[in-house]
Structure formats: C-alpha cells, structure tokens
Write an enzyme that holds these catalytic residues in place. Structure first.
Site, short mmCIF file in Angstrom:
data_model
loop_
_atom_site.label_atom_id
_atom_site.label_comp_id
_atom_site.label_asym_id
_atom_site.label_seq_id
_atom_site.Cartn_x
_atom_site.Cartn_y
_atom_site.Cartn_z
N ARG A 175 0.84 -1.20 0.00
CA ARG A 175 0.00 0.00 0.00
C ARG A 175 0.87 1.25 0.00
O ARG A 175 1.84 1.33 0.74
CB ARG A 175 -0.92 -0.01 1.23
CG ARG A 175 -1.79 -1.25 1.21
CD ARG A 175 -2.84 -1.25 2.29
NE ARG A 175 -3.62 -2.49 2.17
CZ ARG A 175 -4.61 -2.85 2.96
NH1 ARG A 175 -4.98 -2.04 3.93
NH2 ARG A 175 -5.24 -3.98 2.77
N SER A 203 -11.07 -6.63 9.43
CA SER A 203 -12.18 -5.97 8.77
C SER A 203 -12.85 -7.01 7.89
O SER A 203 -12.18 -7.69 7.12
CB SER A 203 -11.63 -4.83 7.91
OG SER A 203 -12.70 -4.15 7.30
N ARG A 262 1.45 1.26 10.36
CA ARG A 262 1.04 1.65 9.00
C ARG A 262 2.27 1.60 8.12
O ARG A 262 3.15 2.45 8.21
CB ARG A 262 0.44 3.06 9.02
CG ARG A 262 -0.21 3.49 7.74
CD ARG A 262 -0.78 4.89 7.85
NE ARG A 262 -1.89 4.95 8.82
CZ ARG A 262 -3.16 4.69 8.51
NH1 ARG A 262 -3.48 4.37 7.28
NH2 ARG A 262 -4.09 4.75 9.43
N GLU A 313 -7.73 -0.86 14.56
CA GLU A 313 -8.25 -1.91 13.69
C GLU A 313 -7.24 -3.05 13.46
O GLU A 313 -6.11 -2.82 13.05
CB GLU A 313 -8.63 -1.29 12.34
CG GLU A 313 -9.10 -2.31 11.31
CD GLU A 313 -9.32 -1.70 9.93
OE1 GLU A 313 -9.68 -0.50 9.86
OE2 GLU A 313 -9.12 -2.40 8.93
N ARG A 356 0.27 -6.30 11.53
CA ARG A 356 -0.11 -5.32 12.55
C ARG A 356 -0.49 -5.99 13.87
O ARG A 356 -0.38 -5.38 14.94
CB ARG A 356 -1.26 -4.44 12.05
CG ARG A 356 -1.58 -3.31 12.99
CD ARG A 356 -2.83 -2.56 12.60
NE ARG A 356 -2.59 -1.52 11.60
CZ ARG A 356 -3.53 -0.70 11.15
NH1 ARG A 356 -4.78 -0.83 11.59
NH2 ARG A 356 -3.24 0.22 10.26
#
Length: 421
Positions: free
Chosen positions: A258, A348, A273, A345, A385
């Site tokens: 990403r 998801s 991140r 988070e 994460r």
RNA sequence: GGAAGCGUGCCAGAGCGGCCGAAUGGGACACACUGCUAAUGUGUUGUGCUCUUACCGGGCACCGAGGGUUCAAAUCCCUCCGCUUCCGCCA
C-alpha cells in the site's frame, strides 16, 4: 456494480443508501436516465441491424440487374448502422460511468454517517493494568531484536521494516495459526499472485477512489495487490460456480502493498502503518441469500483468532459513509493498544453482496439452472499489525513479552520473549 | 529474446466471405422401450442485452480480446493476449 434491474424497480432504496453514505442521491436519477437513453439507442441500432441483415441477404441473392440498386441502398444503410453503433458506444460509456458512480447498496441495518458514527457491537476482554512504564510496540520490538525500522528505512525507505529473530518467528507463528485454523474449518488455503492485471484490480473495485493507494508497475502494466482479496476474488472471474451447498471458502496468505498516499505523518512510528505487510485473508463465495449469515461466520472466525492471541478488543459496525464502495456492510475488530490508550483496527470483514461479483462476472446456477450473480465476502484473519497488539498487551515490566499459548509452538515453545542485553 | 503453429458451444472437433448461433461425435438432461442395469430410439442441450412481459414468443449481439476491409466476416487484414513447439539466454 449494483444491479441495474434493482435500481429500476426500487430507486428509493438506492437513494436512501446514497444518503446514508453521504453520497449524492441524484446519482441514482442520472443512472436511470443513462439506462433509459442506452436502451433507446440500442433498440434503434438493433432495428437498423435487422434491416441491414435482411438487405444484405437480398444483395447476395439478387439478379445482376437488380444488384446495383440494392447495393446502393445497402451502402447507405451501412453508414447509418455505423452511426448508430457510434451512438451505442457513447450511450454505453455514459451508462458505465453513471453505473460506476454508485456504491453498493448498504444493508438496511448499517449505521448511517461517517467514520466516527460506527456502533460498538461488543467489547471483549479486560483492558490490562500495566505496572511500570508502558512501552510501545517499537520499543519492545527493538528490545527483543524483533523489529528494525531504521534499517528498513535505510534499505527501502520510510514505512519499511525488517522483522527478525523472534519478530519473524512471531509473524510466522501468527499467520500459520490463522491458516491452520481456517483450513481446519474447511477453508481452502491459497498462496495467490500478488501482481495482478488491471482488470483484476478494476474488477475488485480498487481502482476507484483508492487508486492512488495502489502500486502500479508501469513497464508491465501490473498492479501490486493491497490485499489477497484481489486475486481471490478474480480467481473465479468469468466462471459459473457450484454454490448449491455451503459457501466456497478460501484462505489466502499474501504480502500486501500500500502506498499510504494520504497518510503523511499518521502512524509514522513502528509497524502500524507500512507499505508492505503480510496478511491471511478469508474469502467466500456464496448465494446472495447466504451472504449475511456468512458475514457473521467470518466475523466469528476473526474473533476466534483474536481470542487466541489473548488481547482485549471490540467489534464495531462500520457506518455507511466509511464502508468502501463494494461493501454493503462491514465489521471491524479493533484491539486495545496500551501505548495509545485506544482501540485500533486489526480485522475488517465486508459483505460485498453481488457488487464485486457482478463486475467480475462470477455466477452460480439457481434451482432452475439459470445463472445468477454470486455474492462475495472477505475478512482478515491475521496481519503483521497484530504483532503490535501482541507485544503491547503482553509486555512485562522489564520489556519482556509473554507469548500467548496458541503462538508458542511457532516460537520453539517459548513462554516469554526476553530482551536482548 | 528469436522463429513457427494454434485459440470455435460442457468436452472433442468441422466450418467455401452471404443460406453459420454455427455440422458431426461424446457427455448431460427429459421422454419412450426393456423385469432392473446396460443398450436403443426421440427430443432438449449456451450467454448477454432488448421488445412484449404472467407465459409463449420476437429482435440484436457473442466463434480468445480489440480494431479494420466489405452491402455482408467464425471465415480476409492489423494489433494485443493466451497456449504449444523449436532455438537462444538465465535463475
């Protein structure tokens, strides 16, 4: 893409969905107009083509003396057909644009509003009371010789890192646990390609508003996937699956890439991140009427994994405006991070209903044998994460970290990770 | 990287520029026949869009993808993609 027929039959529901998302309800009317326009143009074109076919046949059978006159008429018709086809192309493009502009119709129970309007479904586990200084995951990871962001930056740039030693082992243990659990539950394990063609990226809906998030290899016209959802969804594109029984379930392990374009200055410390991480992702194909139940099942699997790493978490029902274009409903699991005194988070899961499958043309045969669009769902089972939550929640006063029982086999049976001196 | 060949319906496999949505065989399904199975016979056997719409039915499109030539393209031309084979190169 949403179901055009549904829009025609029940535009009010689609308008309401748009409003709940904070999107423009008038887009629905633009779509209906474009649809009506296209149908008019196509049927005009069809008639002309029918005429042309008949006339063309007559030319072939005509006597030599009749031929020139017929040919002249046919030539004229051909020109008109060409014009009509140009008009069809324009109408199709206009329809496609109007069609793409509308996100999936939300499930009725989805909370309206934006990022902060989520509803907490449940909260699980006690927030740990830590004695002594609270170290964040990077401090802990560096102490353990597990995370090296400095060299990550040296070698690859900001938001890159090395996992090493127990850090690397911890990731393997975690992701292995996820795959093992999923496989035991009937998911088919998959290692997919992480470079995909534009149509795969487009079909899964990642070239829309998030297009600046994806890495593109221009020289080869390929994209690096941000999640295994992309290859797992495209896996069955243009196919008709047998979905007469249980959903078809896959669990994919992949690296994810990403660009994190819009997040300058956000989560710059550590590995929360990053540009590249690993993820185990569930993906299910089913009949639309099974999708809502399947969604809860995926959520339950996520919670089982969170239970296995023994961290406090909560489950939120993500609000309409924060759903992403393909999802009709989304549940996130957020783990408690002591260093931030906040939930972040970790998973998801989205129910994309038929939205994604329609664009990818993934179908099944209903009881009458007629092809119908399938539903697709996805959900996270573990990511890099998660290491953040594990380290922080299980830290001991001296910078050591207790290993949750489920992860010990992957770490040589170690119960505690001791900082390197 | 160079050269050649191929890409048709669930599968196999035909297909002169018009009568090809596409022969033929296999498979699948339905019905018939047979004490059951097998065999045999007959029929059905695609998808999308669209009109009418309850249904029947009609129109258009689709022969790897996209362009082009032509009154007319599965059939001719171009580009791309994929597969196969040979040569070269390299993990």
């Amino acid at each position: 893409m949403i179901d055009l027929r549904f829009v025609r039959d029940d535009p009010d529901t689609v308008r309401a969905s748009q409003r709940a998302r904070g999107a423009d309800p008038a887009a629905v009317d633009r779509l209906l107009d474009a649809d009506a326009q296209r149908r008019a143009v196509v049927s005009a074109g069809d008639e002309l083509r029918a005429e042309q076919k008949a006339l063309g046949r007559a030319v072939g059978q005509a006597s030599p003396e009749d031929r020139p006159a017929l040919l002249a008429r046919a030539k004229d018709l051909a020109a008109r057909v060409k014009e009509a086809e140009a008009a069809e192309t324009r109408a199709n493009d206009a329809l496609a644009a109007a069609h793409k502009a509308i996100d999936n119709v939300i499930e009725a129970a989805t909370p309206p509003g934006g990022e902060t309007d989520f509803v907490v479904r449940k909260t699980v586990g006690e927030i740990p009371v830590l004695s002594g200084p609270v170290r964040d995951h990077l401090e802990l990871g560096e102490g353990l010789g597990a995370i090296d962001t400095e060299r990550g930056a040296k070698v690859s740039g900001a938001r890159f890192y090395f996992l090493r030693g127990v850090g690397a082992q911890l990731q393997w243990a975690l992701l292995n646990l996820a795959v093992t659990k999923a496989a035991a539950a009937g998911f088919i394990p998959v290692i997919p390609p992480v470079l995909v063609k534009p149509e795969s990226m487009e079909g899964t809906g990642f070239l829309g508003e998030h297009s600046d998030e994806v890495y593109r290899l221009e020289a080869d016209d390929l994209y690096l996937v941000g999640t295994a959802e992309v290859p797992l969804a495209a896996y069955h594109s243009d196919e008709i699956l047998d979905l007469s029984g249980d959903p078809v379930r896959y669990v994919g392990w992949s690296s994810c890439f990403r660009r994190e374009a819009g997040s300058y200055g956000k989560d710059t410390r550590g590995i929360i991140r990053v540009h590249q991480f690993d993820k185990v992702e569930m993906f299910a194909y089913c009949r639309p009427e099974q999708a809502a139940d399947e969604h809860l099942r995926l959520l339950a699997f996520e919670e089982q994994m969170l239970a296995a790493i023994e961290v406090p978490y909560r489950v939120i029902d993500v609000a309409a405006g924060d759903l992403g274009s393909s999802a009709a409903r989304k549940y996130d699991c957020e783990a408690w991070l002591p260093s931030q005194q906040a939930y972040r988070e970790l998973t998801s899961t989205s129910n994309c209903t038929t939205f994604q499958a329609r664009r990818l043309s993934i179908r099944y045969r209903d009881a009458d044998g007629k092809p119908q669009i399938a539903a697709t769902l996805n959900g996270t089972l573990a990511t890099t994460r998660w290491i953040v939550a594990i380290l922080e929640n299980h830290q001991l006063p001296d910078g050591a970290v207790r290993v949750p029982e489920a992860l010990r086999p992957g770490l040589g049976g170690r119960e505690v990770l001791e900082p390197a001196r």
